[in-house]
Design an enzyme around this catalytic site. Sequence first.
Site, mmCIF file in Angstrom:
data_model
loop_
_atom_site.group_PDB
_atom_site.id
_atom_site.type_symbol
_atom_site.label_atom_id
_atom_site.label_comp_id
_atom_site.label_asym_id
_atom_site.label_seq_id
_atom_site.Cartn_x
_atom_site.Cartn_y
_atom_site.Cartn_z
ATOM 1 N N ARG A 15 49.064 52.025 29.303
ATOM 2 C CA ARG A 15 48.831 50.468 28.818
ATOM 3 C C ARG A 15 48.182 50.337 30.324
ATOM 4 O O ARG A 15 48.249 48.872 29.680
ATOM 5 C CB ARG A 15 50.233 49.609 28.423
ATOM 6 C CG ARG A 15 50.423 50.022 27.143
ATOM 7 C CD ARG A 15 52.066 48.854 26.704
ATOM 8 N NE ARG A 15 52.962 49.949 27.700
ATOM 9 C CZ ARG A 15 54.540 49.962 27.570
ATOM 10 N NH1 ARG A 15 54.716 48.313 27.242
ATOM 11 N NH2 ARG A 15 55.330 50.713 28.034
ATOM 12 N N GLN A 73 55.684 68.064 36.129
ATOM 13 C CA GLN A 73 56.770 68.248 34.754
ATOM 14 C C GLN A 73 55.438 68.293 34.012
ATOM 15 O O GLN A 73 54.891 66.703 33.659
ATOM 16 C CB GLN A 73 57.215 67.364 34.737
ATOM 17 C CG GLN A 73 57.892 67.062 33.786
ATOM 18 C CD GLN A 73 58.582 65.482 33.499
ATOM 19 O OE1 GLN A 73 57.625 64.145 33.702
ATOM 20 N NE2 GLN A 73 59.835 65.258 32.555
ATOM 21 N N GLY A 101 58.524 55.797 40.317
ATOM 22 C CA GLY A 101 57.337 55.414 41.041
ATOM 23 C C GLY A 101 56.746 54.422 40.847
ATOM 24 O O GLY A 101 55.874 53.626 41.008
ATOM 25 N N ASN A 167 70.011 48.521 31.716
ATOM 26 C CA ASN A 167 70.029 49.353 32.903
ATOM 27 C C ASN A 167 68.303 49.145 33.664
ATOM 28 O O ASN A 167 67.249 49.737 32.875
ATOM 29 C CB ASN A 167 69.879 50.856 31.742
ATOM 30 C CG ASN A 167 69.752 52.490 32.511
ATOM 31 O OD1 ASN A 167 70.123 52.236 33.689
ATOM 32 N ND2 ASN A 167 68.816 53.279 32.040
ATOM 33 N N ARG A 331 34.381 42.221 64.307
ATOM 34 C CA ARG A 331 34.538 43.720 64.446
ATOM 35 C C ARG A 331 34.778 44.933 64.661
ATOM 36 O O ARG A 331 35.382 44.106 66.370
ATOM 37 C CB ARG A 331 33.225 44.410 63.713
ATOM 38 C CG ARG A 331 32.195 43.953 62.538
ATOM 39 C CD ARG A 331 31.190 44.010 62.424
ATOM 40 N NE ARG A 331 30.553 45.382 62.473
ATOM 41 C CZ ARG A 331 29.282 46.731 62.023
ATOM 42 N NH1 ARG A 331 28.407 45.497 63.433
ATOM 43 N NH2 ARG A 331 29.912 47.449 62.784
ATOM 44 N N TYR A 364 23.904 38.243 67.791
ATOM 45 C CA TYR A 364 24.600 39.328 67.938
ATOM 46 C C TYR A 364 25.096 40.589 68.882
ATOM 47 O O TYR A 364 24.217 40.746 69.664
ATOM 48 C CB TYR A 364 24.219 40.909 66.966
ATOM 49 C CG TYR A 364 24.462 41.928 66.693
ATOM 50 C CD1 TYR A 364 25.523 42.086 66.059
ATOM 51 C CD2 TYR A 364 24.062 43.177 67.034
ATOM 52 C CE1 TYR A 364 26.316 43.834 66.005
ATOM 53 C CE2 TYR A 364 24.878 44.169 67.316
ATOM 54 C CZ TYR A 364 25.911 44.834 67.013
ATOM 55 O OH TYR A 364 26.149 45.823 66.622
ATOM 56 N N ALA A 378 21.742 30.850 71.763
ATOM 57 C CA ALA A 378 21.904 30.619 69.837
ATOM 58 C C ALA A 378 20.701 32.065 69.495
ATOM 59 O O ALA A 378 19.598 31.734 70.577
ATOM 60 C CB ALA A 378 21.280 29.829 69.140
ATOM 61 N N ALA A 421 14.739 31.650 77.213
ATOM 62 C CA ALA A 421 14.265 32.114 75.849
ATOM 63 C C ALA A 421 13.736 32.418 75.283
ATOM 64 O O ALA A 421 12.241 31.881 75.741
ATOM 65 C CB ALA A 421 14.230 30.387 75.208
#
Length: 454
Positions: A15, A73, A101, A167, A331, A364, A378, A421
């Site tokens: 299911r 099994q 499980g 049960n 990161r 970055y 920037a 800059a």
Amino acid sequence: MNLHVVILAAGQGTRMRSALPKVLHPVAGKAMLGHVIDCARALSPQRIHVVIGHGAELVRERLAAADINWVLQSEQLGTGHAVAQALPDIQDAEQILVLYGDVPLLRVETLKALSDKAGKACLGMLTVEMQDPTGYGRIVRGADNQVLAIVEQKDANAAQLLIREGNTGIMALPGEQAAHWLNSLSNSNAQGEYYLTDVVALAVAQGVGVQVCQPQDEQEVMGANNRQQLATLERAYQQRQTQRLMAEGVSLADPMRVDIRGELQAGQDIFIDVNVVFEGQVRIEDGVVIEPNCVIRNSHIAAGSVIKAFSHIDGAEVGPQCDVGPYARLRPGTRLQQGAKIGNFVETKKADIGAGAKINHLSYVGDAEVGDGANIGAGTITCNYDGVNKFVTQIGAGAFIGSNTALVAPVRIGAGAVTGAGSTITQNVPDNALAISRVKQRVIEDWKRPEKKE
Ligand code: UD1
Ligand code: CA
């Protein structure tokens, strides 16, 4: 007590409508079977046996661990048959605990209570009083309320179907009788299966005591047969985590809109806004504020820091009183020292950012060491990769990197140095120097703009 745990996980889970074996479907980012194994481990058993069948190879591969004995099994002939498959590997057990499980929210305390109550001599079972016990085996009790048997839904008569005590399937078997009982089960019942539940009647017939325990709440023993039930388990698990956090002194804007997929260790007077997801091992200290829509994975955030909206923090060490985001991406290997500031659309990776240093916009910074109080303008890029190897950029304390500087690593900017800059910096800059590498501006007066040709 010599304790063995047997976890049943051979079923197909049709299911779920999935290529993934049912027990590998995650709750809070961890396979359901993984939760059950962790719960079993907390009891320090002699051995954990996991009975697998459908998708056996994948299950075994995903959850491989030295303390697990995998038992195959190959045909699913019933829960009793499943436990019996583990018997050859169980010797001298004084108690065998049977878990499922696909029932991942079981509490260690509940399991321990069941195990202790049953001991070596009795059969123990976990039952639950239910509003609607449809589908569950019913606990049949006698005149003076003693347990007589478990009757499966499909084998129950009209009177038995009215019983509301169900049960859960979780059971403690006395080691001495277990093998004998399991080997004498029959499959002449409505489903043609070897029912584990039939051991109860066998125990009663032999005069072996039957002990019954209840879980703290119904959620603990809920299983997942389909994705709707899986989602219910997920919410129940998350609710447990958020309740714990609030009890420990964390304020949540909405406990329904915070997800913890792993372990979150939190101090006091923390505020977490909506739609924050924590993954893996995360530690946040006192007074931290996390604004909406952040993902925080395997990171540590020290006291008083603020993580602004829409930030993604992975494998980072954020020092005290830092200011991160909105829209920041830290990161793995990022380390922010006290009071550092990382602003919007800034990505850092393997970068040590000194105390009070600022990288406020659109940059970055990777494979870098940035000194205390440095100010990165920037659009600064550390060009750390030549397509083959990675190189380090060092920026000294108090340096000022002009906007839109490309720092071609390996390169070192001295303490207090400045870059103009728009410069592309390829050579080291001494302390307190100015480096500028852009083309000088020309101005042509009264410039005639081109005209459209007829
Ligand atoms: C079982 C119990 C029932 C209980 C219910 C609780 C029996 C006979 N019945 O019924 O009393 O109320 O659980 O959910 O035990 N499995 C195997 N191998 C098998 C058969 C099952 O590993 O041959 C595993 C399944 O993967 C599953 C668990 O055992 O994890 C339970 O099996 P399932 O078929 O769901 O049992 P129920 O019919 O629901
Ligand atoms: Ca079931």
